[in-house]
Design an enzyme around this catalytic site. Structure first.
Site, short mmCIF file in Angstrom:
data_model
loop_
_atom_site.label_atom_id
_atom_site.label_comp_id
_atom_site.label_asym_id
_atom_site.label_seq_id
_atom_site.Cartn_x
_atom_site.Cartn_y
_atom_site.Cartn_z
N GLU A 171 1.00 -1.06 0.08
CA GLU A 171 0.23 0.18 0.10
C GLU A 171 0.89 1.36 0.08
OE1 GLU A 171 -3.13 -0.20 2.65
OE2 GLU A 171 -3.44 1.92 2.70
N LYS A 212 -7.51 -1.38 11.04
CA LYS A 212 -6.83 -1.93 10.03
C LYS A 212 -5.59 -1.26 9.75
CE LYS A 212 -5.95 -1.51 5.26
NZ LYS A 212 -5.41 -0.93 4.61
N ASP A 245 4.99 -14.11 11.01
CA ASP A 245 3.74 -14.37 10.52
C ASP A 245 2.64 -13.32 10.77
OD1 ASP A 245 1.12 -15.58 10.11
OD2 ASP A 245 1.80 -17.50 11.25
N HIS A 263 -3.27 10.26 0.21
CA HIS A 263 -3.40 8.95 -0.63
C HIS A 263 -3.49 9.26 -2.09
CE1 HIS A 263 -5.43 5.97 2.37
NE2 HIS A 263 -4.33 6.20 2.69
C1 MEV Z 1 -5.97 2.94 4.97
O1 MEV Z 1 -5.24 2.00 4.60
C2 MEV Z 1 -6.07 3.00 6.25
C3 MEV Z 1 -6.97 4.16 7.22
O2 MEV Z 1 -8.25 4.17 6.61
C4 MEV Z 1 -6.87 3.88 8.47
C5 MEV Z 1 -7.74 4.84 9.20
O3 MEV Z 1 -8.95 4.95 8.81
O4 MEV Z 1 -7.51 5.06 10.44
C6 MEV Z 1 -6.47 5.48 6.82
#
Ligand code: MEV
Length: 440
Positions: free
Chosen positions: A85, A281, A297, A394
């Protein structure tokens, strides 16, 4: 498409497998040559990579990156990261530099116990089993001692062995719940071997004991396997600074507005599952990148982390923020099991380099760096979310990816980045721009 079943696929050569691929999907005959361009020229290294998996036809590359400026417990270091990513490394590097200017990160390990269970059914009375248990425990430890010698020499071994009644799940169902210390190895093979030996010894005990009768002599082993949930292998990381230092060159009011917005975002992640999952995430963006780079892992680490996120009764964000007496303190507590000896960590040349970059840490050291990476990643995401939004960063990365895909010369990037600063970025928009401005 040829739909015949292929027995023993793994026993054939790489070339055979590539030919099978070409035939099944009617691919270009040059596929083999093309796939080989992804392999490394050093045959010894290629063999190491081949041997990591089965049915290998080529290598799948991911960037191996460095995030500098991580100050952890006063030590300035680089973090080696592997991620697909594009914004992950940038976010980590950004948060690391930001916190390096504010004293850095702190981390500590709260426990390192790993777990495994023997799941079994036994028709006798639970009270009797509890009475027999001290003798059973002694027998189990005695008969598995041969597996533990080396681990005990290193300071590890079995740290707890408990009997649990689980009749609410299945009739006659009990569990041996066992804690292990595995020092610097992940210990999966060690734990599973011990558990399988415990299972055998348990059956044997019931069958041969003078204290069992009739159906008490039978014990059905359902399974014996480690658990990736290790709530007592735990790590904490945090950082703190005066609220007034949060935003460089901004007023006290702006700083306090930012701190409150940040705190609100954290509270939402602690109580709303929709936000909590995305929040976590983002934490694992950092942790997985470090786990992959060090050959750990990451599925086990993620599974454990998500389970830990439910420890208070519902799924929650893993980070916390406290604003007291003008100090902003941001922290994470996580359960995880990692290894630094054996497995891919000791075999993959880049994992070995990653460990070297980290100063060849102990398993506890690596746990602290993992928690720091998760916290840094989360800080960068939440900071962006409550200020400029996530898309600014992003989309910058996304634009760079598109520029690469279109083979646009690097010297033209600044002009295109400037043009798209206030526009919606998409592949077709950039392609169109390039078509009309290529010769400018
Ligand atoms: C993107 O990979 C992760 C985010 O969505 C995490 C978040 O929203 O805290 C930017």
């Amino acid at each position: 498409m040829d739909d015949s079943i292929i027995p023993g696929f793994s026993k054939y050569s790489k070339q055979w497998r590539i030919d099978a691929l070409i035939q099944k999907y009617n691919l270009d005959a040059g596929l083999g040559a093309w796939l080989s361009t992804f392999e490394v020229s050093d045959l010894k290294i290629q063999k190491i990579i081949d041997d990591l998996s089965e049915n290998q036809v080529s290598n799948f590359h991911l960037p191996f990156s460095i995030a500098p400026n991580f100050v952890v417990n006063g030590r300035n270091m680089f973090f080696p990261l592997v991620s697909e990513e594009s914004s992950v490394v940038a976010a980590l590097a950004n948060a690391a530099g930001y916190w390096a200017r504010r004293g850095g990160f702190y981390a500590e390990v709260l426990g390192t116990e790993k777990k495994g269970q023997v799941h079994f059914q036994w028709k006798g009375k639970a009270e009797k089993l509890h009475l027999l248990f001290p003798q059973i425990k002694e027998r189990l430890l005695e008969q598995s001692a041969y597996l533990m010698t080396k681990m005990v020499e290193r300071g590890g071994g079995v740290s707890s062995l408990e009997l649990k009644e689980m009749k609410h799940i299945l009739p006659d169902y009990f569990q041996l719940d066992i804690g292990f210390q595995t020092c610097d190895v992940m210990g999966a093979n060690f734990i599973n071997s011990c558990l399988e030996q415990f299972a055998k010894s348990l059956q044997e005990y019931f069958r041969t004991s003078e204290r069992t009768d009739g159906e008490e002599k039978d014990c059905k082993i359902i399974m014996a396997i480690l658990s990736n949930y290790t709530p007592d292998s735990r790590v904490r990381a945090w950082m703190e600074c005066p609220v007034t230092d949060l935003l460089e060159g901004q007023s006290e009011e702006e700083n306090s507005r930012f701190a409150i917005a940040f705190e609100q975002a954290i509270r939402i992640s602690q109580f709303d599952i929709s936000r909590a999952v995305t929040h976590n995430k983002g934490i694992f963006n950092g942790i997985d990148a470090l786990a992959l780079a060090t050959g750990n892992d990451f599925r086990a680490i993620e599974a454990c982390g998500h389970a830990f996120a439910t420890r208070k009764g519902s799924y929650s964000g893993l980070t916390d923020v406290e604003i007291t007496d003008g100090t902003f303190r941001f922290s994470i507590e996580l359960a995880m099991a990692v290894g630094v000896v054996g497995g891919v960590t000791s075999v993959h040349p880049l994992a070995k380099l990653a460990m070297q970059i980290l100063g060849n840490p102990t398993a506890s050291g690596l746990m602290m760096y993992m928690a720091t990476a998760g916290l840094a990643s989360n800080f960068a995401a939440v900071k962006a979310l409550v200020s400029v939004g996530i898309q600014q960063g992003h989309m910058k990365m996304h634009l760079n990816n598109i520029l690469t895909q279109l083979n646009i010369p690097k010297e033209r990037y600044p002009e295109i980045q400037r043009y798209f600063q206030d526009k919606t970025i998409s592949y077709s928009a950039v392609e169109q721009y390039w078509k009309t401005h290529q010769d400018d």
